[in-house]
Design an enzyme around this catalytic site. Sequence first.
Site, PDB file in Angstrom:
ATOM      1  N   ARG A 104       0.853  -1.195   0.000  1.00  0.00           N
ATOM      2  CA  ARG A 104       0.000   0.000   0.000  1.00  0.00           C
ATOM      3  C   ARG A 104       0.891   1.249   0.000  1.00  0.00           C
ATOM      4  O   ARG A 104       1.737   1.403   0.894  1.00  0.00           O
ATOM      5  CB  ARG A 104      -0.880  -0.003   1.244  1.00  0.00           C
ATOM      6  N   THR A 108      -0.712   7.666  -1.136  1.00  0.00           N
ATOM      7  CA  THR A 108      -2.026   7.573  -1.799  1.00  0.00           C
ATOM      8  C   THR A 108      -2.917   6.514  -1.144  1.00  0.00           C
ATOM      9  O   THR A 108      -4.128   6.486  -1.357  1.00  0.00           O
ATOM     10  CB  THR A 108      -1.855   7.176  -3.286  1.00  0.00           C
ATOM     11  N   ASP A 203       1.468 -11.800   9.994  1.00  0.00           N
ATOM     12  CA  ASP A 203       2.280 -11.897  11.221  1.00  0.00           C
ATOM     13  C   ASP A 203       2.014 -13.201  11.957  1.00  0.00           C
ATOM     14  O   ASP A 203       2.929 -13.837  12.469  1.00  0.00           O
ATOM     15  CB  ASP A 203       1.981 -10.714  12.154  1.00  0.00           C
TER      16      ASP A 203
END
Length: 209
Positions: A104, A108, A203
């Site tokens: 990501r 933006t 994770d």
Amino acid sequence: MGNVYVFDHPLIQHKLTFIRDKHTGTKEFRELVDEVSALMAYEITRDMPLREVEVETPVAKAKCKVLEGKKLGLVPILRAGLGMVDGILKLIPAAKVGHLGLYRDPETLEPVQYYSKMPSDIGERELIVIDPMLATGGSASAGIRILKEMGAKQIKLMCLIAAPEGVHRVQKDHPDVDIYVAAIDEKLDEKSYIIPGLGDAGDRLFGTK
Ligand code: URA
């Protein structure tokens, strides 16, 4: 609009409960995700076409069925998607696996592709895009768009847990894509984690934090 299938099989729901539990450690979490993925693969392949063959049993000839050999491709979105691949391959060992890496953009907030390696014939394959946590739907939607731009024509989306926001986003952006999930949860929190969800799937799968 694409359909949404929620797999409410008791084994899937039972295992999902332990996947959600924060006390479940990495080894068990990984094993459970593997098992649930295999069970989901069993459900998702329900519509696979069959053809008739004849075999000889020890006592008679029998008309039986085998898979027609439809070409499948799995496309895990890195990194959490990797955790579901082996479970699915246990049931569909002939499937080819493409990898799609998205991150990501911090400014933006849009997903950006950083890696992709696909089977050369993705246009001829039915693709199962794997994104375990369908939160905002941004990555899944971008991943599906990228695959369509590469020539993919038939795509299903497989997730462990979805938020209603993610489901709506994919349905809006890709009305031709059906979604398969083990659960649809309540909502997203302010950091776009699914509530109650299971925390960060990557994770928990890889023991990072
Ligand atoms: N990704 C995750 O791993 N967990 C969430 O709850 C949302 C996105």
